[in-house]
Design a protein around this motif. Structure first.
Motif, short mmCIF file in Angstrom:
data_model
loop_
_atom_site.label_atom_id
_atom_site.label_comp_id
_atom_site.label_asym_id
_atom_site.label_seq_id
_atom_site.Cartn_x
_atom_site.Cartn_y
_atom_site.Cartn_z
N ASP A 15 0.94 -1.17 -0.15
CA ASP A 15 -0.09 0.03 -0.14
C ASP A 15 0.90 1.23 0.08
N GLN A 16 0.36 2.56 0.03
CA GLN A 16 0.91 3.79 -0.18
C GLN A 16 1.86 3.95 0.93
N GLU A 17 1.47 3.61 2.11
CA GLU A 17 2.49 3.74 3.41
C GLU A 17 3.50 2.76 3.46
N GLU A 18 3.53 1.44 2.80
CA GLU A 18 4.55 0.87 2.80
C GLU A 18 5.37 1.12 1.72
N MET A 19 5.02 1.62 0.63
CA MET A 19 5.95 2.16 -0.50
C MET A 19 6.54 3.48 0.08
N GLN A 20 6.06 4.26 1.06
CA GLN A 20 6.89 5.46 1.47
C GLN A 20 7.81 4.76 2.63
N GLU A 21 7.61 3.77 3.05
CA GLU A 21 8.68 3.52 4.04
C GLU A 21 9.73 2.59 3.44
N VAL A 22 9.35 1.92 2.20
CA VAL A 22 10.63 1.35 1.42
C VAL A 22 11.23 2.67 0.78
N ARG A 23 10.66 3.67 0.44
CA ARG A 23 11.44 4.68 -0.14
C ARG A 23 12.18 5.46 0.93
N ASN A 24 11.95 5.51 2.19
CA ASN A 24 12.47 6.23 3.19
C ASN A 24 13.94 5.23 3.58
N PHE A 25 13.73 3.79 3.40
CA PHE A 25 14.76 2.87 3.73
C PHE A 25 15.81 3.22 2.49
N LYS A 26 15.43 3.16 1.37
CA LYS A 26 16.39 3.47 0.25
C LYS A 26 17.01 4.97 0.36
N LYS A 27 16.31 5.93 0.89
CA LYS A 27 17.04 7.11 0.97
C LYS A 27 18.18 6.87 1.89
N SER A 28 17.87 6.23 2.98
CA SER A 28 18.70 6.14 4.19
C SER A 28 20.16 5.33 3.53
N LEU A 29 19.77 4.06 2.78
CA LEU A 29 20.94 3.41 2.23
C LEU A 29 21.81 4.07 1.15
N ILE A 30 21.03 5.13 0.29
CA ILE A 30 21.82 5.74 -0.54
C ILE A 30 22.89 6.76 0.04
N ARG A 31 22.20 7.59 1.28
CA ARG A 31 22.91 8.47 1.91
C ARG A 31 24.33 7.63 2.63
N MET A 32 23.90 6.49 3.18
CA MET A 32 25.13 5.76 3.87
C MET A 32 26.02 5.50 2.57
N TYR A 33 25.65 4.75 1.47
CA TYR A 33 26.82 4.54 0.62
C TYR A 33 27.28 5.47 -0.11
N ASP A 34 26.77 6.73 -0.15
CA ASP A 34 27.30 7.72 -0.95
C ASP A 34 28.52 8.30 -0.28
N ALA A 35 28.34 8.18 1.28
CA ALA A 35 29.35 8.36 2.22
C ALA A 35 30.75 7.63 1.98
N LYS A 36 30.49 6.44 1.38
CA LYS A 36 31.48 5.49 1.22
C LYS A 36 32.00 5.46 0.00
N GLY A 37 31.27 6.29 -0.95
CA GLY A 37 31.70 6.63 -2.32
C GLY A 37 31.19 5.06 -3.13
N LYS A 38 30.03 4.64 -2.80
CA LYS A 38 29.55 3.58 -3.46
C LYS A 38 27.99 4.19 -3.81
N TYR A 39 27.46 3.26 -4.82
CA TYR A 39 26.17 3.27 -5.32
C TYR A 39 25.34 2.23 -5.14
N PRO A 40 24.06 2.40 -4.42
CA PRO A 40 23.17 1.15 -4.13
C PRO A 40 22.47 1.05 -5.23
N VAL A 41 22.45 -0.36 -5.66
CA VAL A 41 21.52 -1.22 -6.59
C VAL A 41 20.39 -2.08 -6.04
#
Length: 125
Positions: A15-41
């Motif tokens: 549902d929309q709430e679950e999709m927003q939660e997934v998006r938030n997790f992805k944002k956090s992972l993107i920030r974390m890997y960006d700090a390490k010079g990596k790109y999450p797939v």
């Protein structure tokens, strides 16, 4: 891995709430890997829909920022090898993933970032 608390066979069932939660997790992972010079797939494989499997999204950090182009090339090459009449690789750029995934279809989805990626429909499992 990103896994929903409730049983879901695919992201299409979120549902929309679950999709927003997934998006938030992805944002956090993107920030974390960006700090390490990596790109999450982010990848989701949905197979055997009638077997009540629980879906999950894998996150694999890579060092090459061209990973999305590499996936597109390989998916396109695989599609051309099968020479089907229908298009089975679909861009999900700027689209709701739920609106792109046909109901009751197995698929593989790959995304680099949050703007969408590529969906490969699997007709014959």
């Amino acid at each position: 891995l990103i896994v929903s608390m409730e049983h879901r066979s695919s992201v299409r069932d979120f549902d929309q709430e679950e999709m927003q939660e997934v998006r938030n997790f992805k944002k956090s992972l993107i920030r974390m890997y960006d700090a390490k010079g990596k790109y999450p797939v982010f990848m989701e494989s949905v197979l055997r829909l009638g077997k009540h499997r629980h879906t999950y999204i894998e996150c694999v950090p890579v060092e090459n920022e061209d990973a999305e182009i590499c996936f597109w090339n390989e998916l396109d090459k695989a599609e051309n090898e099968f020479k089907t009449s229908s298009k089975r690789v679909i861009s999900t750029k700027g689209k709701s993933l739920q609106s792109v995934i046909p109901e009751h279809f197995a698929y593989f989805h790959v995304e680099c970032g949050l703007d969408g990626g590529y969906l490969h429909l699997i007709e014959d499992e």
